[in-house]
Design an enzyme around this catalytic site. Sequence first.
Site, PDB file in Angstrom:
ATOM      1  N   CYS A 176       0.813  -1.223   0.000  1.00 14.52           N
ATOM      2  CA  CYS A 176       0.000   0.000   0.000  1.00 14.52           C
ATOM      3  C   CYS A 176       0.846   1.272   0.000  1.00 14.52           C
ATOM      4  CB  CYS A 176      -0.900   0.014   1.242  1.00 14.52           C
ATOM      5  SG  CYS A 176       0.063  -0.055   2.755  1.00 14.52           S
ATOM      6  N   CYS A 182      -1.181  -5.063   7.374  1.00  9.18           N
ATOM      7  CA  CYS A 182      -0.858  -3.808   8.049  1.00  9.18           C
ATOM      8  C   CYS A 182      -0.073  -4.056   9.338  1.00  9.18           C
ATOM      9  CB  CYS A 182      -2.128  -3.024   8.362  1.00  9.18           C
ATOM     10  SG  CYS A 182      -3.250  -2.878   6.960  1.00  9.18           S
TER      11      CYS A 182
END
Length: 144
Positions: free
Chosen positions: A35, A104
């Site tokens: 990301c 994440c």
Amino acid sequence: MALYTETVMDHFMNPRNVGSIENAEGVGEVGNAKCGDIMKLYLKIGDGVITDVRFETFGCGSAIASTSMATEMIKGKTIEEALAVTNKDVVDALGGLPAHKLHCSVLAEESIRAAIKDYYDRNGIEYDHSRFREAEDGESCPMV
Ligand code: FES
């Protein structure tokens, strides 16, 4: 069922240990290849123990919650204990993350490892490089 646990929301809304440390003994900066988000983690270390830890991020809520939790998990711990913390440990402590946000939490683990590696490198401390292979082969996209 809510997408995020109460613990995740708490650490996202009230992240612990945000900021930087002047004259930190170790700084780890990593990026998430999926990301483009960035995590920077600062360590104060005394007698092999992590006495303080702070983080700054350009990242999503799950990365903030994961790293906030991770800082709580390693503060007051030895370097070896901190190195043993995995992103799965962090996710478990948060009560879980949605499957598509699991990546994440990797920023939390990798930033800890990168900061400890930086501490070793700065101080000329010998270490087993295979334990930091991800950070050295570019998979974790180190920014420093
Ligand atoms: Fe980038 Fe979560 S979406 S770290």
